[in-house]
Scaffold this active site. Sequence first.
Site, PDB file in Angstrom:
ATOM      1  N   LYS A 134       0.834  -1.203   0.000  1.00 56.28           N
ATOM      2  CA  LYS A 134       0.000   0.000   0.000  1.00 56.28           C
ATOM      3  C   LYS A 134       0.872   1.257   0.000  1.00 56.28           C
ATOM      4  O   LYS A 134       0.699   2.147  -0.843  1.00 56.28           O
ATOM      5  CB  LYS A 134      -0.933   0.025   1.213  1.00 56.28           C
ATOM      6  CG  LYS A 134      -1.774   1.300   1.288  1.00 56.28           C
ATOM      7  CD  LYS A 134      -2.617   1.362   2.538  1.00 56.28           C
ATOM      8  CE  LYS A 134      -1.782   1.899   3.667  1.00 56.28           C
ATOM      9  NZ  LYS A 134      -2.540   2.236   4.864  1.00 56.28           N
ATOM     10  N   ASP A 142      -6.189   0.868   0.648  1.00 57.65           N
ATOM     11  CA  ASP A 142      -6.336   1.209   2.056  1.00 57.65           C
ATOM     12  C   ASP A 142      -7.749   0.814   2.489  1.00 57.65           C
ATOM     13  O   ASP A 142      -8.488   0.193   1.729  1.00 57.65           O
ATOM     14  CB  ASP A 142      -6.036   2.689   2.306  1.00 57.65           C
ATOM     15  CG  ASP A 142      -7.141   3.623   1.836  1.00 57.65           C
ATOM     16  OD1 ASP A 142      -8.041   3.193   1.094  1.00 57.65           O
ATOM     17  OD2 ASP A 142      -7.094   4.812   2.217  1.00 57.65           O
TER      18      ASP A 142
END
Length: 183
Positions: A91, A109
Amino acid sequence: FELLVATILSAQATDKLVNKVTETLFKKYKTPRDFAKAGLPEIEAAISSVNFFRNKAKNIKASGARIMDEFHGKVPDTLEGLTSLAGVGRKTANIILGNAFGKQALAVDTHVKRVAKRLGLTASEDPDEIEQDLCGAIPQRRWTKTTRLFIQHGRKTCTARNPACDECSVNAYCDYYKRSATL
């Protein structure tokens, strides 16, 4: 490098808090070398208002050292290089690739995960699988923009609690809305 540090700090923290912390942090430490040379207690003190500050301080210091030692003082611009840094997962790496290097990258996310699931673009709970599902469903040229749009949509409209489905501009495509409308 500032975006990298801010993104590491952002896990389990609000943007408002991270912005406040980084405002003073980057006045004292400007480069990866500065963080690598700094004492761990000093970095910890500078970020102590952020959750998990001890672990984050250790990761930021180690990342600064690795950037100096392995990458000649430059933040790597590949997924592999970025994820080799302490505290950097897919991420964070994808956020850096998309926003600092202008590469197409899809970062998953909590907001991206929620919006993707509600739109029926994935059934997975695993961020890596969600990323794969989204990359298969969305043209590569739109990955970075999709990340930004999903995050914004998840923060403003498609919230975890009490989503504003009736006001949502994509509710006609939303599995979650269709299911909740029939209840």
